[in-house]
Design a protein around this motif. Structure first.
Motif, PDB file in Angstrom:
ATOM      1  N   ASP A  66      50.269  35.468  93.236  1.00  0.00           N
ATOM      2  CA  ASP A  66      48.931  35.924  93.593  1.00  0.00           C
ATOM      3  C   ASP A  66      47.886  35.247  92.723  1.00  0.00           C
ATOM      4  N   ARG A  67      48.166  35.095  91.444  1.00  0.00           N
ATOM      5  CA  ARG A  67      47.229  34.400  90.551  1.00  0.00           C
ATOM      6  C   ARG A  67      47.100  32.928  90.935  1.00  0.00           C
ATOM      7  N   VAL A  68      48.210  32.291  91.300  1.00  0.00           N
ATOM      8  CA  VAL A  68      48.165  30.893  91.757  1.00  0.00           C
ATOM      9  C   VAL A  68      47.224  30.780  92.944  1.00  0.00           C
ATOM     10  N   ALA A  73      42.029  28.889  94.964  1.00  0.00           N
ATOM     11  CA  ALA A  73      40.882  29.125  95.849  1.00  0.00           C
ATOM     12  C   ALA A  73      39.584  29.323  95.074  1.00  0.00           C
ATOM     13  N   ALA A  74      39.571  30.269  94.164  1.00  0.00           N
ATOM     14  CA  ALA A  74      38.320  30.675  93.511  1.00  0.00           C
ATOM     15  C   ALA A  74      37.927  29.787  92.339  1.00  0.00           C
ATOM     16  N   GLU A  75      38.881  29.363  91.537  1.00  0.00           N
ATOM     17  CA  GLU A  75      38.558  28.590  90.336  1.00  0.00           C
ATOM     18  C   GLU A  75      38.532  27.086  90.610  1.00  0.00           C
ATOM     19  N   LEU A  76      39.494  26.597  91.385  1.00  0.00           N
ATOM     20  CA  LEU A  76      39.620  25.160  91.608  1.00  0.00           C
ATOM     21  C   LEU A  76      39.001  24.684  92.922  1.00  0.00           C
ATOM     22  N   LEU A  78      40.191  24.486  95.988  1.00  0.00           N
ATOM     23  CA  LEU A  78      41.088  23.574  96.706  1.00  0.00           C
ATOM     24  C   LEU A  78      41.227  23.988  98.164  1.00  0.00           C
ATOM     25  N   ASP A  79      40.104  24.061  98.863  1.00  0.00           N
ATOM     26  CA  ASP A  79      40.073  24.524 100.249  1.00  0.00           C
ATOM     27  C   ASP A  79      40.845  23.609 101.203  1.00  0.00           C
ATOM     28  N   GLY A 105      46.409  19.245  93.466  1.00  0.00           N
ATOM     29  CA  GLY A 105      45.495  19.072  94.588  1.00  0.00           C
ATOM     30  C   GLY A 105      44.448  18.027  94.289  1.00  0.00           C
ATOM     31  N   GLY A 106      43.430  18.019  95.107  1.00  0.00           N
ATOM     32  CA  GLY A 106      42.326  17.078  94.931  1.00  0.00           C
ATOM     33  C   GLY A 106      42.490  15.794  95.719  1.00  0.00           C
ATOM     34  N   LYS A 107      43.613  15.632  96.393  1.00  0.00           N
ATOM     35  CA  LYS A 107      43.860  14.487  97.282  1.00  0.00           C
ATOM     36  C   LYS A 107      45.011  14.875  98.194  1.00  0.00           C
ATOM     37  N   LYS A 108      45.202  14.100  99.251  1.00  0.00           N
ATOM     38  CA  LYS A 108      46.357  14.323 100.120  1.00  0.00           C
ATOM     39  C   LYS A 108      47.597  13.879  99.337  1.00  0.00           C
ATOM     40  N   LEU A 109      48.530  14.801  99.190  1.00  0.00           N
ATOM     41  CA  LEU A 109      49.711  14.546  98.374  1.00  0.00           C
ATOM     42  C   LEU A 109      50.868  14.021  99.213  1.00  0.00           C
ATOM     43  N   PRO A 110      51.585  13.016  98.707  1.00  0.00           N
ATOM     44  CA  PRO A 110      52.739  12.495  99.442  1.00  0.00           C
ATOM     45  C   PRO A 110      53.900  13.483  99.365  1.00  0.00           C
ATOM     46  N   PHE A 111      54.862  13.311 100.241  1.00  0.00           N
ATOM     47  CA  PHE A 111      56.052  14.178 100.222  1.00  0.00           C
ATOM     48  C   PHE A 111      56.954  13.792  99.101  1.00  0.00           C
TER      49      PHE A 111
END
Length: 111
Positions: A66-68, A73-76, A78-79, A105-111
């Motif tokens: 839940d914290r993650v 959402a709220a702090e970072l 990362l919508d 996050g912050g970019k599209k991440l590869p698999f």
């Protein structure tokens, strides 16, 4: 645990680039980021890894997720999305023996 790096960070003995803190958890930027946003979320209570968790840790683990969610959402903000990683023990890539979640996050991440 007196020799645990993350316990020392949680106790304020070692500085960190904090993102979030409450009574039970601390989140801070990883010093070796693997993405533009790379934050670690740790419980202030020492638990070595997910493999060491018991049924008694179920509430802690649920609260951690839940914290993650809240931090992403709220702090970072990362919508666009993010990845959550729990490495388990050395064979799974865990480097610090204190359970922690990686938020990437912050970019599209590869698999």
């Amino acid at each position: 645990m007196s020799d645990c790096l993350f316990c020392k960070i949680a106790a304020g003995e070692i500085p960190c680039s904090m993102v979030y803190e409450d009574e039970d958890f601390l989140a801070f930027h990883d010093i070796h980021p693997k993405a533009p946003t790379h934050v670690l979320v740790i419980p202030k209570f020492h638990l070595a890894s997910l493999a060491d968790a018991t049924e008694q840790d179920t509430a802690l683990l649920g609260l951690m997720m839940d914290r993650v969610r809240h931090i992403a959402a709220a702090e970072l903000k990362l919508d666009a999305g993010y990845r959550v990683i729990l490495n388990v023990r050395e064979g799974g890539g865990q480097e610090i023996d204190h359970i922690h979640a990686h938020i990437l996050g912050g970019k599209k991440l590869p698999f």
